[in-house]
Enzyme design. Structure first.
Site, PDB file in Angstrom:
ATOM      1  N   ASP B 492       3.246  -3.907   0.688  1.00  0.00           N
ATOM      2  CA  ASP B 492       3.536  -4.043  -0.746  1.00  0.00           C
ATOM      3  C   ASP B 492       2.677  -5.095  -1.426  1.00  0.00           C
ATOM      4  O   ASP B 492       2.580  -5.128  -2.655  1.00  0.00           O
ATOM      5  CB  ASP B 492       4.996  -4.473  -0.914  1.00  0.00           C
ATOM      6  CG  ASP B 492       5.899  -3.302  -1.228  1.00  0.00           C
ATOM      7  OD1 ASP B 492       5.451  -2.368  -1.898  1.00  0.00           O
ATOM      8  OD2 ASP B 492       7.063  -3.337  -0.807  1.00  0.00           O
ATOM      9  N   CYS B 493       2.131  -5.982  -0.654  1.00  0.00           N
ATOM     10  CA  CYS B 493       1.425  -7.124  -1.223  1.00  0.00           C
ATOM     11  C   CYS B 493      -0.085  -6.964  -1.241  1.00  0.00           C
ATOM     12  O   CYS B 493      -0.798  -7.881  -1.653  1.00  0.00           O
ATOM     13  CB  CYS B 493       1.808  -8.394  -0.463  1.00  0.00           C
ATOM     14  SG  CYS B 493       3.538  -8.802  -0.679  1.00  0.00           S
TER      15      CYS B 493
END
Lengths: 820, 820
Positions: B492-493
């Site tokens: 997600d990052c």
């Protein structure tokens, strides 16, 4: 001195008028009694035990320190100073340590708070303030040894950093517990979380003395599962020199003081906020550029410099407050007008409704309705700021004349989540603008070019915004010819087009079903009142044609109200979405409401045929209580989805038959318009805090500022206050007291004098700065009247009428007004 | 028994396998060590001192009790029981009272927690659980007098009500402090805030004994500014019988107990939630209909009934857990597989990522990616629930094959605020579905008609959803022919299309600039792996044409990866928005990433030419640490807006070179595919909590469940854990351990046996329920191999190959597998 008999029960505190302070005598007030620090952009809220937090501009997005709302213990998080004397320790601000002090007081002054404590012969004084033009809280600590022997004292400071975005800080722990970063250099503890990425700002906490230790990790300072009442580090008397990496960063200085008998030592703590341009963020790789912080610290590196800054702040406030001061026979009235009401007005300018003990700082932006009204409380103090605020508000108006209900202070854009269609919003812009011009004589605001929402470039001037506000009402009329209410009018909780049966829906922002039926009598009255102001303004600027055309709309509305909105003994409140009456004797609950009585009366609708008189008698009979005037009666005992949030509150609270103080001044003004000085004053003193000292325990809220709501007669504890500080009550009460009770009222031509006071007031002295001149006004009331005709002399010369014409004067003048 | 030497440091607790419990021996654990109550819809989180809260279905919208995240003291709010003996008082759950106990333990079991305490000869036991099919927490309190004299004991219970919507409860004080309402009848304290308006539910707290007093107003119970550690009412020993109206409602029972020497008395507390149909809300005007609560209370009005319900709950859990159990020579492995890992898997099914000590319960909905992966951890226990969950997830897919990244459990609608375009999402649906069918043999799920987002009526079956998921990858390829990454893939990052320089932007939901350049090698590997699963499925259901067509896409992707995604010693991670390599030896930081090694290796890309072997060697060399395998190296030391959130974390934390445990099993699986049993096991035991007992102090998190992240070597404290409980690590570790280490792997034909274990494991016994049959499996490893060929016999009959064909068997069977 009247009404001093009210002051016998001062359980928790009292006024010190000499110093413009409220003195709180116990840490254990019924609720935290707060004060505000800061005068521009950088603000702090601070309780009587130093609880609270500070922020730069926006309490949601740039919060420096952590505070826990509705916490256990109550009021958790603040600027704490632990004093340790051998094995005993206590808090210099009364809490959070629970040690009983020998002496304690908190003095909330204008923009500063001062905490005095003593224990075991050690006296401390903490003075907390935000200096002018400075993004830092100063906490000046003086420790004095009143014993006969030398004392070794440990001082531990404490604040907890918020990771900037206060909403995220309280929710997103899977991220936040990994991000905290600090730096330590000398006596300065820096907080730089997220600085290595997208932030260009950091915080720091410093003291002007070499440290004997420090802590930056919360759990290390507190010890496992301990509260702020007994940090492990304080208990054992030695800092851990902890270095925070992730988890919860704090800043705590440990200082050892050696005090000879009688000796005082001072420590100047600076809690600052620094922004650096992207080009200058770093000193070296991953080391922040500390120069701006160091530069700031040089301004506060001695007690003398700090006290000098405090002196500047005091002079700033005295200058603001003395623009209008009064000397009546009633000390409580004088105290309200000269000090606390004006002070509260400035706080509502600075904070709007964002951050208080009841507003968590992560909720609302700047309200269109709120902020336009607020201006009437401080335009005489900061007219140039009001001008800018009005134009900011104007620029969130839409092209059809409607307005975004709120805008965000950082972006100055309308808040799309909340949207518009609160149909009273537009006309408040007429109030703020005309009131501004009357105060200043500055018609140039009308020619300022102002964008409409969505525009890149302004195509119309501010006057056009007023015209569109006016026409928005006319363009949105319902079946009876009364204004459509939209989502809600002034009463956010009267939601006639929502029909919500889902408890997770917002009453204000959920809109279902038809909106072309429900009508508001409050907006109708407001339209007549401020529509008339618009007409007057047109005439002032020579738009006679427009004035005449507009006047016809007003006359028509006036007739519509008389025809469709009179219930027999009072004005209706509204027609609902099915065309049914609200606020009628035919209703079983909610028979009478205050808002339409206030606005129709202030607009003088039915003044000649006794309707106003009758409506006010009905208010007195059905709504007035010892604690103020209730919003409606009878309270709604059941939820009605055709009414919305108003019927969601338990009876006696908030908009459901609470005393919603904001609207009480409307009735006060209306009473003065009828010449009822005693009645007006009776209502005024019921809600004005300077008169409520004997009710400290019942009221619970700070007895030096207005609160939004006092529980009504249907509540469990009638007279219990809530939602203090950030309320339109402040501006409206001040406006009612100064312009209608004292009757010192700016008009386009100058300053008119038309008092409506207690007959017992024989002499009133007023100092008033107005359009560059300084007036010393004496109002003589030799016959003990409430109101009536005025004879006027200026500098000894008789003047026709009751208006001091501003065009004639500069400099200092003496005005004698005599009620005859 | 291997590795028992690891258990020497059990500072805070230990396992009790006999009772399926973890025993915590101090209230002062490094973080609150929690457990979960509830098995369906109604849940509670409960710490080792009874901190936490409960909720019905949704921790944001239906929260019963108040909890304060990241509070001071830590872990504030819970189900408290104060025991008062003369002037001494303490907490039966160890805290919040600070009195040192003579004895304390907390036993976290399967769906219940039990607290034992003793002081002054008074022993207490609190047993907390949510019975099956019941919307209530039961807290059974037994008090025993172990002294020689009669004792008069006061018991005070305490919980604080949340005003239902947990987010609003912590922010909207200007409203909330006016709304609370309660009723009191007999020994039951009812919480009915907002019931008179739009809610049709209330809470209650009751005890099966007549009260000696009660309190429902928090400040009245606690006294001014006091913490939970010393309520005034407890200190003085008498309830105030306070009745809450607004402010903060609580429920506290006061009970006086007279205990003869040796006597025990029990009190059964029930904290319940009731929904009533709109027609039956009221008993009479403003009096709630209490009958449903009274009906519920009859089920728990004696200690025997309560213990009977606890027995049912225990049997429920034993039945679930025994569907797969194992006996290896390693107790810690057995303990993980048989008890704690399965238990954690069920918790991730129930809670997703909503409510833990790190997830505040007001944030995320059900994640598409998360929940599809989670199913692989519990499909053998609750296949019918997995079927329903998969179809719920499928119905939030869009017609183009992409998916909403999250959906809300109450509405089952995709979360529009978060949206889609996380381009790994679709293929996880293939994993969950094929894994479900392999477990159950239930191909009928493919024919279920499932809506696409926005549809009222389903027009396509679930198989079509899988096809569209597959095609979504093919339809979204970038310049090299690799899949476009979109907002992010599994990581997600890693935000290659965000370019955020505003700290208030969300990296995940802000998308700026072109998205048709940045490509993900992780999705490429995932596509090959689960694309192959899709092809196999097509073949299973006779769609040979589609299988062949799809296979061509996979082969092409495989070649593309070999051509464009091999960096020489490992697989690249991605191409950024400018076409530059990420995860290459040419980068100065972030040279190597774990995800692409894991997925390309599991997909067998470059298996034949040594690329997989080489990639895994590089993982071992560059990423492996004593505490697990880091996500990337070197850590990013500076923020890079072309990379996004990954570079926002301090080095060593979270996705920036933390040990993100979720992806460690990918490497474990890959090692087993190469036959590296010892390496696989080495990685497995580094992150598996049953092996980490000697690291309790360093780890900080609960040493009985996996945590999402362990700090990497660049962090201040490598090995420190965060974000325990709700992580895909649980499912993936279980999947790796059972299907790849033990090698008990469901396939379409049945159950295959292909172990890859420690050579020292000579005998493994497995009990496995599978498609209606019960298998007792013995794996013999007489030659001390890690892996290799298997000879198989079932019920004494030799079988060709290594698959137990499910079509042949029902009932109980004995399987002997021998590694040769």
């Amino acid at each position: 001195m009247q009404s001093s008999d009210d002051d016998t029960d001062q359980t928790y505190g009292y006024f010190d008028d000499q110093n413009y302070e409220y003195v709180i005598t116990t840490p254990y007030t019924p609720t935290p009694w707060i004060n505000y620090l800061g005068s521009n952009e950088f603000y702090g809220i601070i309780s009587n035990t130093a609880g609270g937090y500070c922020f730069d501009r926006d309490p949601k997005f740039r919060r420096l320190t952590r505070y826990r709302y509705n916490s256990v213990p109550l009021d958790s998080g603040g600027r704490y100073f632990y004093i340790r004397d051998e094995n005993d320790f206590w808090s210099a601000t009364g809490r959070p340590a629970t040690t009983q002090l020998d002496q304690y007081s908190c003095r909330h002054g204008m923009g500063y708070s001062r905490f005095n404590a003593s224990k075991n012969g050690i006296a401390t004084q903490v003075t907390s303030f935000i200096p002018l033009d400075t993004k830092a809280e100063i906490h000046s600590l003086v420790v004095t040894n009143h014993t006969q022997s030398t004392k070794s004292i440990d001082v531990f400071s404490f604040i907890e950093w918020c990771l900037w975005n206060a909403e995220d800080d309280g929710a997103n722990f899977q991220r936040n517990l990994s991000t905290a970063e600090v730096e330590i250099e000398g006596s300065t503890l820096y907080h730089k979380t997220e600085y290595r990425e997208r932030r260009n700002h950091y915080g720091f906490y410093s003291v002007n003395r070499q440290l004997d230790g420090y802590d930056t990790n919360r759990e290390s300072f507190l010890g496992p599962y301990r509260g702020f009442d007994r940090p492990e580090v304080v208990e054992k008397g030695q800092a851990n020199n902890s270095f925070a990496r992730g988890w919860s960063p704090i800043a705590s200085h440990h200082l050892k003081l050696e005090l000879a008998p009688g000796e005082s030592q001072s420590l100047e703590f600076v809690l600052g906020y620094i922004e650096v341009s992207v080009d200058h963020k770093w000193h070296s790789k991953n080391v922040i550029n500390k120069q701006p912080a160091k530069d700031m610290l040089t301004r506060f590196d001695s007690h003398e410099k700090v006290m000098d800054e405090l002196g500047k702040l005091n002079r700033y406030w005295r200058t603001l407050l003395c623009k209008f001061s009064v000397e009546t026979p009633d000390d409580k009235f004088n105290r309200a007008i000269n000090i606390w009401n004006q002070y509260q007005n400035m706080v509502t300018f600075n904070l709007s409704r964002s951050a208080s003990f009841y507003e968590s700082g992560i909720g609302r932006g700047i309200g269109f309705r709120d902020s336009n009204q607020d201006t009437i409380g401080f335009v005489h103090m900061v007219p140039e700021k009001v001008r800018a605020r009005i134009l900011d508000l104007s620029s969130t108006q839409k092209f059809d004349g409607s307005a975004y209900h709120q805008y965000q202070p950082l972006t100055k854009k309308g808040n799309a989540n909340i949207g518009g269609n609160f149909n009273d919003d537009p006309m408040w812009l007429v109030l703020s603008t005309t009131n501004y011009i009357k105060e200043t004589g500055d018609f140039s605001i009308l020619q300022e070019m102002v964008i409409y929402d969505g525009q890149e470039q302004a195509t119309h001037d501010h006057f056009d915004h007023l015209l569109r506000a006016f026409m928005h009402v006319i363009n949105n009329l319902g079946p009876h010819g009364l204004p459509l209410i939209g989502r809600a009018d002034w009463n956010d909780c009267l939601n006639l087009n929502c029909f919500s049966d889902d408890p997770n829906e917002s009453f204000q922002t959920t809109q279902v079903g038809a909106s072309d039926v429900a009508e508001s009598v409050m907006i109708a009255g407001q339209f007549v009142l401020y529509g008339q102001e618009f007409v007057d303004l047109c005439q002032q600027v020579g738009k006679i044609e427009l004035a005449n055309r507009s006047m016809k709309h007003i006359e028509k509305m006036r007739k519509t109200i008389e025809q469709h909105a009179w219930d027999g003994e009072w004005y209706l409140r509204a027609y609902d979405s099915r065309g049914k009456k609200i606020g009628s004797h035919k209703n079983s609950e909610g028979k009478i409401f205050i808002e339409s009585q206030g606005f129709c009366a202030m607009a003088g609708i039915g003044l000649n045929d006794g309707k106003v008189e009758q409506a006010l008698r009905s208010v007195d009979k059905h709504l007035a209580t010892d604690f103020g005037i209730m919003l409606n009666q009878p309270a709604y005992s059941q939820y009605d989805k055709y009414l919305g949030e108003i019927s969601s509150y338990p009876p006696g609270y908030k908009e459901n038959a609470g005393i919603f103080c904001h609207n009480n001044p409307w009735i006060i003004i209306a009473e003065t318009m009828l010449g009822h000085g005693e009645k007006a004053f009776e209502y005024y003193r019921k809600i004005t805090p300077t008169y409520l000292q004997n009710r400290q325990t019942l009221l619970k809220t700070e007895p030096y500022v207005y609160c939004q709501m006092i529980a009504g007669k249907d509540a469990a504890n009638p007279g219990e206050g809530k939602n203090s500080w950030l309320t339109g009550t402040a501006a409206w009460s001040y406006y009612a007291a100064t312009q209608y009770i004292l009757g010192i009222r700016p008009v386009y031509q100058g300053l008119s004098i038309a008092p409506c006071v207690l007959p017992s007031w024989k002499l009133i002295r007023v100092q008033r700065e107005f359009r560059g001149a300084q007036y010393s006004i004496e109002i003589h009331n030799p016959h003990g009247l409430s109101s009536g005709k005025i004879t006027l002399s200026i500098d000894g010369q008789p003047v026709e009428g009751n208006v001091i014409s501003s065009s004639s004067f500069n400099g200092q003048h003496t005005v004698i007004a005599t009620m005859v």
